[in-house]
Design an enzyme around this catalytic site. Structure first.
Site, PDB file in Angstrom:
ATOM      1  N   ARG A  91     -11.855  -8.278   9.710  1.00  0.00           N
ATOM      2  CA  ARG A  91     -11.236  -9.554   9.340  1.00  0.00           C
ATOM      3  C   ARG A  91     -10.758 -10.299  10.580  1.00  0.00           C
ATOM      4  NH1 ARG A  91      -7.802  -6.623   4.505  1.00  0.00           N
ATOM      5  NH2 ARG A  91      -9.222  -7.128   2.776  1.00  0.00           N
TER       6      ARG A  91
ATOM      7  N   ARG B  77       0.827  -1.207   0.000  1.00  0.00           N
ATOM      8  CA  ARG B  77       0.000   0.000   0.000  1.00  0.00           C
ATOM      9  C   ARG B  77       0.861   1.257   0.000  1.00  0.00           C
ATOM     10  NH1 ARG B  77      -2.362  -3.610   3.729  1.00  0.00           N
ATOM     11  NH2 ARG B  77      -4.425  -4.377   3.102  1.00  0.00           N
TER      12      ARG B  77
ATOM     13  N   ASP C 115      -9.475  -4.316   8.673  1.00  0.00           N
ATOM     14  CA  ASP C 115      -8.559  -5.242   9.339  1.00  0.00           C
ATOM     15  C   ASP C 115      -9.197  -5.772  10.628  1.00  0.00           C
ATOM     16  OD1 ASP C 115      -5.840  -4.420   7.769  1.00  0.00           O
ATOM     17  OD2 ASP C 115      -7.017  -2.653   8.268  1.00  0.00           O
TER      18      ASP C 115
ATOM     19  N   HIS D  22      -2.789   0.913   8.198  1.00  0.00           N
ATOM     20  CA  HIS D  22      -3.530  -0.089   7.430  1.00  0.00           C
ATOM     21  C   HIS D  22      -2.536  -0.685   6.454  1.00  0.00           C
ATOM     22  CE1 HIS D  22      -6.474  -2.204   5.121  1.00  0.00           C
ATOM     23  NE2 HIS D  22      -6.365  -1.417   4.071  1.00  0.00           N
TER      24      HIS D  22
END
Length: 319
Positions: free
Chosen positions: A155, A92, A152, A179
């Site tokens: 999850r 990212r 996150d 993140h």
């Protein structure tokens, strides 16, 4: 008689994430109006038409249309999913320079419309782009929010729920930090129902810390696994954005892990990073400070340092 304020949401970017968000918004009926804006006007128009044809099947009266930046003026919320996508093998943080340049133009156009609402950012690297949006817009910090580690955390709770055979909604735990690769699980405050997770391990030998650590790694790397298999992730973040939109427009005062500006919380200043925060119609009401143990404090500091090191070459000149 006072006229009821219309909850208009402007979506910038109608790619896979934006379209998933729009579909979720339609199904949940969160906003009265949803305007879809994209450089590819035909794509935005096609999505708006296709989604409008769902209305006879759902309990939603959302007005959906393809528009332009001028429609942001009367929006309560602008959600940005536009930008370069993460490719297989790319982190990212690799997206920083290209997406910061894209965002400077997008945010400038939005603010030129007279927009004075709340920004919700999903494009990666989300923590840095949320900071950039705050700088480019000049809006108060509480009205610029990133999706942060909300996905996150979802999850994480899903995987723990599966492991313990408990409804994920009864797992209470957070992923905080960037993140991305330097994020961390806050095991010290994670509970299964009302039982601290470490108490559950002690009581039942079939569970182990080694397996919990594996769950965290699968949480952290979930996007890489999904991207490798199907090219992109979009359903999870799409519904995460719907959840955040609902918390804002319905004035819920819900605690969600978002990319929030730290001004002394967790001992850090002038950074946007994933932490639990109370979200309502004003944006971020307050940052929730978790009682981190020494290891978690070091891991969080490392995550902050990772973001600073990456963003300073690009955004340092903006300060």
């Amino acid at each position: 008689m006072l006229q009821k304020e219309i909850n208009r949401v402007a979506l910038i970017g109608t790619g896979a994430v934006g379209a998933s968000y729009a579909f979720g918004m339609l199904n949940k009926g969160v906003a009265e109006e949803l305007v879809m804006i994209d450089l590819n006007k035909d794509k935005a128009e096609g999505d708006a038409m296709d989604l409008s044809h769902c209305l006879p099947f759902v309990d939603s009266r959302t007005k959906i249309w393809a528009g332009d930046y001028s429609d942001c003026k009367d929006a309560r919320l602008v959600v940005i999913t536009a930008g370069a996508a993460q490719k297989p093998g790319e982190t990212r943080l690799d997206l920083v320079a290209k997406n910061c340049a894209i965002f400077k133009g997008i945010v400038g156009e939005i603010m030129a419309s007279g927009f004075d609402g709340i920004f919700l950012i999903a494009t990666n690297p989300v923590d840095i782009l949320t900071y950039a949006t705050w700088k480019f817009s000049g809006l108060p910090k509480e009205r610029v929010i990133g999706s942060g580690t909300s996905l996150d955390t979802a999850r994480f709770r899903y995987m723990l729920g599966d492991y313990f055979n408990v409804d994920a909604r009864n797992i209470h735990g957070y992923i905080i930090g960037e993140h991305g690769d330097s994020e961390l699980p806050v095991w010290s405050t994670t509970t299964v129902g009302t039982s601290p997770v470490h108490h559950v391990l002690k009581k039942n030998p079939k569970y182990s810390q080694r397996e919990l650590d594996e769950i965290f790694l699968n949480t952290r790397d979930a996007a890489y696994h999904i991207i490798k298999k199907k090219g992109a992730t979009y359903y999870g973040i799409g519904m995460g954005l719907v959840r955040l939109t609902k918390a804002i427009l319905k004035n819920e005062n819900s605690i969600i892990t978002v990319s929030a500006y730290l001004d002394g919380q967790y001992g850090e200043h002038d950074i946007y990073i994933g932490v639990p925060a109370v979200i309502n119609r004003g944006g971020i009401r307050e940052v929730v400070e978790l009682d981190l143990n020494e290891l978690e404090q070091r891991q969080f500091k490392n995550s902050v340092d990772t973001l600073r090191k990456t963003m300073e070459p690009v955004l340092g000149k903006e300060n």
